[in-house]
Enzyme design. Sequence first.
Site, PDB file in Angstrom:
ATOM      1  N   ASP A 151      32.223  34.732   2.187  1.00 52.03           N
ATOM      2  CA  ASP A 151      31.758  34.105   3.422  1.00 52.03           C
ATOM      3  C   ASP A 151      30.940  35.032   4.308  1.00 52.03           C
ATOM      4  O   ASP A 151      29.981  34.603   4.943  1.00 52.03           O
ATOM      5  CB  ASP A 151      32.952  33.594   4.239  1.00 52.03           C
ATOM      6  CG  ASP A 151      33.640  32.418   3.586  1.00 52.03           C
ATOM      7  OD1 ASP A 151      32.984  31.721   2.797  1.00 52.03           O
ATOM      8  OD2 ASP A 151      34.831  32.196   3.862  1.00 52.03           O
ATOM      9  N   TYR A 406      33.240  20.835   3.138  1.00 52.81           N
ATOM     10  CA  TYR A 406      33.304  20.634   4.581  1.00 52.81           C
ATOM     11  C   TYR A 406      32.622  19.314   4.953  1.00 52.81           C
ATOM     12  O   TYR A 406      31.769  18.800   4.231  1.00 52.81           O
ATOM     13  CB  TYR A 406      32.584  21.766   5.312  1.00 52.81           C
ATOM     14  CG  TYR A 406      33.354  23.054   5.448  1.00 52.81           C
ATOM     15  CD1 TYR A 406      34.482  23.317   4.674  1.00 52.81           C
ATOM     16  CD2 TYR A 406      32.947  24.032   6.353  1.00 52.81           C
ATOM     17  CE1 TYR A 406      35.178  24.502   4.803  1.00 52.81           C
ATOM     18  CE2 TYR A 406      33.629  25.226   6.489  1.00 52.81           C
ATOM     19  CZ  TYR A 406      34.744  25.459   5.711  1.00 52.81           C
ATOM     20  OH  TYR A 406      35.425  26.639   5.851  1.00 52.81           O
TER      21      TYR A 406
END
EC number: 3.2.1.18
Length: 469
Positions: A151, A406
């Site tokens: 990330d 997401y």
Amino acid sequence: MNPNQKIITIGSVSLTIATVCFLMQIAILVTTVTLHFKQHECDSPASNQVMPCEPIIIERNITEIVYLNNTTIEKEICPEVVEYRNWSKPQCQITGFAPFSKDNSIRLSAGGDIWVTREPYVSCDPGKCYQFALGQGTTLDNKHSNDTIHDRIPHRTLLMNELGVPFHLGTRQVCVAWSSSSCHDGKAWLHVCVTGDDKNATASFIYDGRLMDSIGSWSQNILRTQESECVCINGTCTVVMTDGSASGRADTRILFIEEGKIVHISPLSGSAQHVEECSCYPRYPDVRCICRDNWKGSNRPVIDINMEDYSIDSSYVCSGLVGDTPRNDDRSSNSNCRNPNNERGNPGVKGWAFDNGDDVWMGRTISKDLRSGYETFKVIGGWSTPNSKSQINRQVIVDSNNWSGYSGIFSVEGKRCINRCFYVELIRGRQQETRVWWTSNSIVVFCGTSGTYGTGSWPDGANINFMPI
């Protein structure tokens, strides 16, 4: 005709022509004076009218040239005044959601230079919608795409394109960021961009293309923000930020920003125990957010933000059909509106919901265990009644055999009402698909509709065997 008569006739004609020319010159002069004074009448205040002190942005200033008998008259068209958004219209009443956009980024990456991304979202200015994502500093068909499952690296940047345009090599890199949020206040874009060391990150606030403010990590544990749009009302924008444990107590704060400058910071209050990756929407005159509890609950936290006095309250979505992943099956899941349900709270996934009177519209993965499939539906009493489970208007967005990820909300103002839209991240590559070394995504976008609609499934659609390794 004798000579005297000829002279008289010629003189009469000449006098007539001279008189006509004289009258034409008077007409041109009157027209010139009239237009000259009219160009100064654009929104000119009465002598006793108080003018606002805030700056006024001129969107366009056009000069129109009019040619009259070799005389040039310049007429200035009244400039258009750009105002802050206030989102005061009611929420649109909808029956469900209809397809709006799909960028097919992964399929296009099989034969083109497309960025490796994750954490996408959508936000709109008053005239156009844009898609954002956090790039990994590389295209997919590039050895740098190896191991992009991580990330937080210093090469990640916030990308911005018109909605429906994949992130190609000409894409604008708005800022350096491995966590972000963006919103338009009616005059300019605000970007909140987080980057740096896990234990000492920096959030930069960029407004109208200029760095206006910044704030450093306050808990020294991965300062992070929404990964979807922030919201601005009457020139004040609000964004939710968290610093601290991803699976324990963390410090969440709500920031208020005006033209890029932080004007107030409020701590989280209310009953929410853990808050990350909020999906926020305007609920005039305030802002409401649906978030991710990555610690205790698979029911989603709610944050209510008062834009006037900066006060904060929080709770949980009442629906017993909970929105996070992983979660219990629908027969055994619970929510009492006030507290986390202590059902498979960790890890979780970013998601969304929005209130509709006593009911709630929501989206979630179809799988209760994995980020696969995606569905939307309305829960009767899901906003006001604890553990309500009456579901209607269910739609499949992505079938259960395909990966999702997401999801988040964005709002679009129409002539009469404010529509709610959502996007779904369609993750491909690692960690689920180990044939390749990269991790990236495409998106699909739906918006609320008051009409009828059919059925379908809109997965990413790339054949992993066709893709660069």
